[in-house]
Design an enzyme around this catalytic site. Structure first.
Site, PDB file in Angstrom:
ATOM      1  N   HIS A   1      -4.986   3.538  -8.318  1.00 29.96           N
ATOM      2  CA  HIS A   1      -5.266   4.067  -7.744  1.00 29.96           C
ATOM      3  C   HIS A   1      -4.430   4.476  -6.049  1.00 29.96           C
ATOM      4  CE1 HIS A   1      -2.271   0.620  -6.951  1.00 29.96           C
ATOM      5  NE2 HIS A   1      -2.387   0.366  -6.059  1.00 29.96           N
TER       6      HIS A   1
ATOM      7  N   HIS B   1      -3.207   4.793  -2.183  1.00 31.66           N
ATOM      8  CA  HIS B   1      -3.414   4.332  -1.146  1.00 31.66           C
ATOM      9  C   HIS B   1      -3.692   5.191   0.208  1.00 31.66           C
ATOM     10  CE1 HIS B   1      -0.811   0.541  -1.907  1.00 31.66           C
ATOM     11  NE2 HIS B   1      -0.491   1.322  -2.976  1.00 31.66           N
TER      12      HIS B   1
ATOM     13  N   GLY C   1       7.125   1.230  -7.285  1.00 30.93           N
ATOM     14  CA  GLY C   1       7.028   0.163  -6.809  1.00 30.93           C
ATOM     15  C   GLY C   1       5.472  -0.240  -7.375  1.00 30.93           C
TER      16      GLY C   1
ATOM     17  N   ASP D   1      -6.370  -2.796   1.706  1.00 27.75           N
ATOM     18  CA  ASP D   1      -5.100  -3.483   1.035  1.00 27.75           C
ATOM     19  C   ASP D   1      -5.073  -5.057   1.525  1.00 27.75           C
ATOM     20  OD1 ASP D   1      -2.690  -1.978  -0.434  1.00 27.75           O
ATOM     21  OD2 ASP D   1      -2.503  -4.527   0.278  1.00 27.75           O
TER      22      ASP D   1
ATOM     23  N   HIS E   1     -11.253   1.987 -15.947  1.00 26.57           N
ATOM     24  CA  HIS E   1      -9.874   0.932 -15.137  1.00 26.57           C
ATOM     25  C   HIS E   1      -8.473   2.746 -16.412  1.00 26.57           C
ATOM     26  CE1 HIS E   1      -6.306  -1.478 -15.684  1.00 26.57           C
ATOM     27  NE2 HIS E   1      -5.877  -0.705 -17.266  1.00 26.57           N
TER      28      HIS E   1
HETATM   29  P1  DGP Z   1       0.906  -0.624  -5.807  1.00 25.28           P
HETATM   30  O1  DGP Z   1       0.726  -1.317  -6.794  1.00 25.28           O
HETATM   31  O2  DGP Z   1       2.665  -1.022  -5.239  1.00 25.28           O
HETATM   32  O3  DGP Z   1       0.653   1.075  -5.354  1.00 25.28           O
HETATM   33  O4  DGP Z   1       0.106  -1.478  -4.332  1.00 25.28           O
HETATM   34  C1  DGP Z   1      -0.603  -2.482  -4.996  1.00 25.28           C
HETATM   35  C2  DGP Z   1      -1.250  -2.875  -3.871  1.00 25.28           C
HETATM   36  O5  DGP Z   1      -2.655  -3.412  -3.942  1.00 25.28           O
HETATM   37  C3  DGP Z   1      -0.586  -4.029  -2.690  1.00 25.28           C
HETATM   38  O6  DGP Z   1      -0.729  -2.973  -1.142  1.00 25.28           O
HETATM   39  C4  DGP Z   1      -1.292  -4.831  -2.509  1.00 25.28           C
HETATM   40  C5  DGP Z   1      -2.715  -4.613  -3.076  1.00 25.28           C
HETATM   41  N1  DGP Z   1      -3.475  -5.744  -3.695  1.00 25.28           N
HETATM   42  C6  DGP Z   1      -2.884  -6.674  -4.463  1.00 25.28           C
HETATM   43  N2  DGP Z   1      -4.047  -7.784  -4.930  1.00 25.28           N
HETATM   44  C7  DGP Z   1      -5.190  -7.494  -4.247  1.00 25.28           C
HETATM   45  C8  DGP Z   1      -6.210  -7.949  -4.245  1.00 25.28           C
HETATM   46  O7  DGP Z   1      -6.124  -8.379  -4.986  1.00 25.28           O
HETATM   47  N3  DGP Z   1      -7.407  -7.603  -2.773  1.00 25.28           N
HETATM   48  C9  DGP Z   1      -6.577  -6.856  -2.486  1.00 25.28           C
HETATM   49  N4  DGP Z   1      -7.598  -5.978  -1.151  1.00 25.28           N
HETATM   50  N5  DGP Z   1      -5.308  -5.709  -2.104  1.00 25.28           N
HETATM   51  C10 DGP Z   1      -4.483  -6.020  -3.109  1.00 25.28           C
END
Ligand code: DGP
Length: 114
Positions: A101, A103, A94, A31, A47
């Site tokens: 995805h 985490h 959020g 992340d 997707h």
């Molecule tokens: P969420 O949609 O709130 O579950 O979190 C999305 C996560 O994705 C956030 O923690 C930041 C991460 N993120 C967003 N854009 C990018 C990117 O371009 N590269 C990476 N490695 N992580 C990203």
């Protein structure tokens, strides 16, 4: 591939990411804004916008992602100490990126849910 989706672009190799796992269907990468010493995102290469969009045909990918996460957790040294797997879904959770995805968070003690 969704042309407006950042995780589709990462999965396609069009945007760089710090990859930690890849197979035919799944990609895992660190992340960009880590909230724990281990913070890895697991995405299906196809997707799917979010948990609400899973169906009987696509749901198996989630089990495969858990198996990939199990492997990565062991490789990154948090299998025994513990880790958390989260799928944020829509506004109240959020969710920022609308490509499903999970985490994987570990490497520090985490508080209770909520
Ligand atoms: P969420 O949609 O709130 O579950 O979190 C999305 C996560 O994705 C956030 O923690 C930041 C991460 N993120 C967003 N854009 C990018 C990117 O371009 N590269 C990476 N490695 N992580 C990203």
């Amino acid at each position: 591939m969704n042309d407006d989706c950042i995780f589709c672009k990462i999965a396609a190799g069009d945007i760089p990411a710090d990859k930690v796992y890849e197979d035919e269907e799944i990609l895992a990468f660190k992340d960009v804004n880590p909230v724990a010493p281990v913070h890895v995102l697991f995405v299906p290469k196809d997707h799917i916008a979010g948990v609400n969009d899973l169906n009987e045909r696509t749901a198996a990918i989630v089990g495969k992602i858990f198996l990939a996460a199990q492997k990565v957790a062991a490789e990154l040294g948090v299998a025994d100490s513990g880790y958390r797997i989260i799928a944020n879904t829509n506004r109240d959770a959020g969710q920022e990126v609308f490509h499903i995805h999970l985490h994987l968070l570990g490497g520090r003690r985490m508080g209770a849910m909520g």
